[in-house]
Design a protein around this motif. Structure first.
Motif, PDB file in Angstrom:
ATOM      1  N   UNK A  31       0.378  -1.087  -0.190  1.00 38.38           N
ATOM      2  CA  UNK A  31       0.019  -0.328  -0.246  1.00 38.38           C
ATOM      3  C   UNK A  31       0.684   0.808  -0.325  1.00 38.38           C
ATOM      4  N   UNK A  32       0.722   2.245   0.879  1.00 38.56           N
ATOM      5  CA  UNK A  32       1.112   3.317   0.580  1.00 38.56           C
ATOM      6  C   UNK A  32       2.238   3.378   1.763  1.00 38.56           C
ATOM      7  N   UNK A  33       3.108   1.869   2.431  1.00 39.80           N
ATOM      8  CA  UNK A  33       4.328   2.307   3.305  1.00 39.80           C
ATOM      9  C   UNK A  33       5.259   2.951   2.020  1.00 39.80           C
ATOM     10  N   UNK A  34       6.513   3.975   2.685  1.00 35.05           N
ATOM     11  CA  UNK A  34       7.135   4.148   2.237  1.00 35.05           C
ATOM     12  C   UNK A  34       8.159   2.958   1.616  1.00 35.05           C
ATOM     13  N   UNK A  35       7.952   1.401   2.484  1.00 35.43           N
ATOM     14  CA  UNK A  35       9.057   0.416   1.766  1.00 35.43           C
ATOM     15  C   UNK A  35       8.680  -0.279   0.588  1.00 35.43           C
ATOM     16  N   UNK A  64      12.656 -12.746  19.097  1.00 34.75           N
ATOM     17  CA  UNK A  64      12.043 -13.839  18.026  1.00 34.75           C
ATOM     18  C   UNK A  64      12.194 -12.987  16.585  1.00 34.75           C
ATOM     19  N   UNK A  65      12.311 -11.358  16.453  1.00 33.19           N
ATOM     20  CA  UNK A  65      11.719 -10.844  15.398  1.00 33.19           C
ATOM     21  C   UNK A  65      12.630  -9.892  15.197  1.00 33.19           C
ATOM     22  N   UNK A  66      13.640  -9.588  13.900  1.00 37.19           N
ATOM     23  CA  UNK A  66      14.730  -9.208  13.901  1.00 37.19           C
ATOM     24  C   UNK A  66      14.502  -7.742  13.277  1.00 37.19           C
ATOM     25  N   UNK A  67      14.669  -6.679  13.646  1.00 33.93           N
ATOM     26  CA  UNK A  67      13.910  -5.467  12.868  1.00 33.93           C
ATOM     27  C   UNK A  67      14.372  -4.468  12.006  1.00 33.93           C
ATOM     28  N   UNK A  68      14.316  -3.773  11.343  1.00 38.88           N
ATOM     29  CA  UNK A  68      14.977  -3.375  10.322  1.00 38.88           C
ATOM     30  C   UNK A  68      14.698  -1.909  10.080  1.00 38.88           C
ATOM     31  N   UNK A  69      13.537  -1.191  10.222  1.00 36.19           N
ATOM     32  CA  UNK A  69      13.014   0.254  10.192  1.00 36.19           C
ATOM     33  C   UNK A  69      12.524   0.710  11.384  1.00 36.19           C
ATOM     34  N   UNK A  70      12.694   1.312  11.357  1.00 37.95           N
ATOM     35  CA  UNK A  70      12.496   2.199  13.280  1.00 37.95           C
ATOM     36  C   UNK A  70      10.903   3.082  12.755  1.00 37.95           C
ATOM     37  N   UNK A  71      10.044   3.557  13.609  1.00 44.50           N
ATOM     38  CA  UNK A  71       9.344   3.949  12.948  1.00 44.50           C
ATOM     39  C   UNK A  71       8.631   5.573  13.854  1.00 44.50           C
ATOM     40  N   UNK A  72       8.436   6.216  13.905  1.00 44.17           N
ATOM     41  CA  UNK A  72       8.321   7.577  14.284  1.00 44.17           C
ATOM     42  C   UNK A  72       6.457   7.919  14.204  1.00 44.17           C
ATOM     43  N   UNK A  73       6.060   8.649  15.499  1.00 42.22           N
ATOM     44  CA  UNK A  73       4.538   9.490  14.528  1.00 42.22           C
ATOM     45  C   UNK A  73       4.636  11.091  15.380  1.00 42.22           C
ATOM     46  N   UNK A  74       3.841  11.154  14.191  1.00 44.19           N
ATOM     47  CA  UNK A  74       3.798  13.093  14.724  1.00 44.19           C
ATOM     48  C   UNK A  74       3.072  13.435  14.047  1.00 44.19           C
ATOM     49  N   UNK A  92      18.312   1.549   3.036  1.00 45.70           N
ATOM     50  CA  UNK A  92      17.210   1.658   2.031  1.00 45.70           C
ATOM     51  C   UNK A  92      15.983   1.609   2.865  1.00 45.70           C
ATOM     52  N   UNK A  93      15.687   0.828   3.893  1.00 41.74           N
ATOM     53  CA  UNK A  93      14.184   0.562   4.352  1.00 41.74           C
ATOM     54  C   UNK A  93      14.533   1.624   5.693  1.00 41.74           C
ATOM     55  N   UNK A  94      15.213   2.416   6.634  1.00 42.52           N
ATOM     56  CA  UNK A  94      15.671   2.853   7.478  1.00 42.52           C
ATOM     57  C   UNK A  94      15.133   4.517   6.861  1.00 42.52           C
TER      58      UNK A  94
END
Length: 469
Positions: free
Chosen positions: A71-75, A171-181, A388-390
């Protein structure tokens, strides 16, 4: 442990921000021309083989992978490009079943695990949404994987990999963080004579601005309270707490946190009664109110870092072709801090590393798929692919590369500058308050803001569901 992880995460974001913004003020200011090619759409690094040597499978394998990169996810495009590169490198094939992350998607994942239809690899949330399949032993912990593949995820900072709420194992290996603003349509602010909000922005100032915007004939807040009340729910509660208490679920309606939750719901009700939301906020979809924002009809939008891609896409004549970006249109959008109240400063943000790659036991127990699944996750979480994802957020990489602001478009650069001013980063309490617990205040938001249900009763119902599940 949670506070140490959050502090480390914030430090990583600030380091990234300073690196991106500190090279040349003359070259990276808000008046610099926007790039016509968004970094999210040109992940050249994702097409190179990672510097690490990941696990190798015996021959061509077909893996089913489900992510939220859709969808609209940047990545979304980054993910497609990285998958294609991995397929070409390994000869393996990915059956992609990714979808936009919403409540329906979460229910689908839970059902898939219950019925034995889970994917081989899953990119998903690491909060309460994952509890059911972790409790059922349907995914592998890092320790289990490393017993056979000792180099797995060793390029990650262990302190930044969140532990499960079930057993605190990773368990889960992260790729990119997120923020809300809060995203801003500055064209509307100019028309209404409102200044761009800054670091000291308060709810009282926000309401004064909303009144001016409303008087100028615009909708102050783009939000679909009957569809996606999530962000206002989160920050309204946060505004009646502090970064130290926000992740504490109230024990009861009568304790301090319980009263803060009630006050938060009533704050949203007040904004609704003042007429600051769209006229159809109780029946509109999130897509419809987002379109109001991008079409110049609504001034403010609280959302997450992933929404940058949607805003950029709305400024392209072809949403799939970044070369069609209208830089002048994009320049009319900005991002700033959600107005603060009480002990929560506007610069206290919600964010973190809330999602990551899981390897399911279904794939692990398949001799043909085990190594391929490990190889795929190692590739997608490698030092060359993760940046590239972060993008304008952060990652858990031990050795995150420096970023060049020239690689970002103008809105991304504004986001980096905004994050550089953050004073704290706190996880979303709604990630701990899932399922039936949220029905009375999420699905019930229209009843709360219209006064058909008292906020205290709605919060009490949700807390009862939480403590009795």
């Amino acid at each position: 442990m949670k506070k140490r992880m959050i502090a480390a995460m914030l430090a990583g974001i600030i380091v990234l921000s300073v690196t991106a913004c500190g090279n040349s003020a003359a070259d990276t200011g808000s008046n610099a021309p926007a790039q016509t090619t968004e970094k999210a759409d040109t992940p050249d690094t994702a097409q190179e083989a990672p510097a690490e040597t990941p696990a190798e499978s015996a021959g061509p394998v077909e893996l089913t992978v489900t992510t939220t990169f859709a969808g609209e996810d940047t990545n979304a495009q980054n993910y497609k490009d990285a998958v294609k590169a991995w397929e070409e490198q390994t000869g393996n094939t990915i059956v992609d079943t990714s979808a936009t992350a919403d409540e329906t998607f979460k229910m689908r994942i839970a059902t898939d695990f219950e019925t034995g239809s889970e994917p081989d690899v899953l990119f998903f949330f690491n909060g309460a949404d994952a509890n059911s399949f972790i409790e059922a032993g349907k995914v592998l912990s890092l320790d289990e994987i490393r017993a056979e593949f000792p180099e797995y995820a060793t390029n990650m900072n262990e302190d930044l990999i969140p532990g499960s709420l079930v057993d605190d194992k990773k368990y889960a290996i992260p790729v990119n963080g997120y923020w809300e603003a809060m995203f801003v349509n500055t064209e509307i602010l100019e028309a209404a004579g409102v200044a761009m909000p800054g670091t000291d922005y308060t709810m009282d100032m926000f309401k004064e601005d909303c009144e001016k915007i409303k008087a100028a004939g615009y909708t102050p807040i783009a939000a679909a309270l009957g569809n996606i009340p999530h962000y206002w729910w989160e920050f309204a509660i946060f505004n009646n707490q502090s970064p130290d208490t926000h992740l504490e679920i109230p024990e009861s309606l009568d304790d301090a946190n319980g009263q803060a939750w009630v006050a938060g719901m009533n704050d949203i009700k007040e904004l609704y009664e003042l007429g600051y939301f769209p006229d159809n906020t109780l029946s509109a979809t999130d897509d419809e109110t987002f379109a109001m924002f991008t079409d110049g009809k609504a001034a403010f939008l609280i959302d997450g870092s992933w929404k940058v891609g949607g805003i950029v896409g709305s400024c392209q004549s072809d949403p799939e072709d970044p070369s069609t970006l209208d830089a002048d249109k994009l320049a009319k959008f900005d991002v700033t801090y959600v107005p603060g109240k009480g002990s929560r400063k506007a610069t206290d943000l919600v964010g973190g590393l809330s999602s990551g790659y899981y390897i399911t036991r279904k794939a692990w127990d398949d001799p043909e798929k085990k190594a391929a699944a490990v190889n795929f996750v190692e590739y997608m979480t490698s030092d060359t692919v993760v940046p590239a994802f972060a993008q304008h957020a952060a990652s858990a990489l031990k050795n995150a590369p420096e970023v060049d602001p020239a690689e970002f478009n103008e809105l991304q650069r504004k986001a980096i500058e905004m994050m550089a001013g953050a004073t704290s980063l706190t996880g979303a309490v709604q990630d701990l308050f899932q399922g039936d617990c949220r029905v009375s205040t999420f699905d019930g938001m229209p009843e709360i803001v219209t006064g058909r249900v008292d906020a205290a009763d709605a919060v009490a119902e949700g807390l009862d569901a939480y403590h009795n599940q």
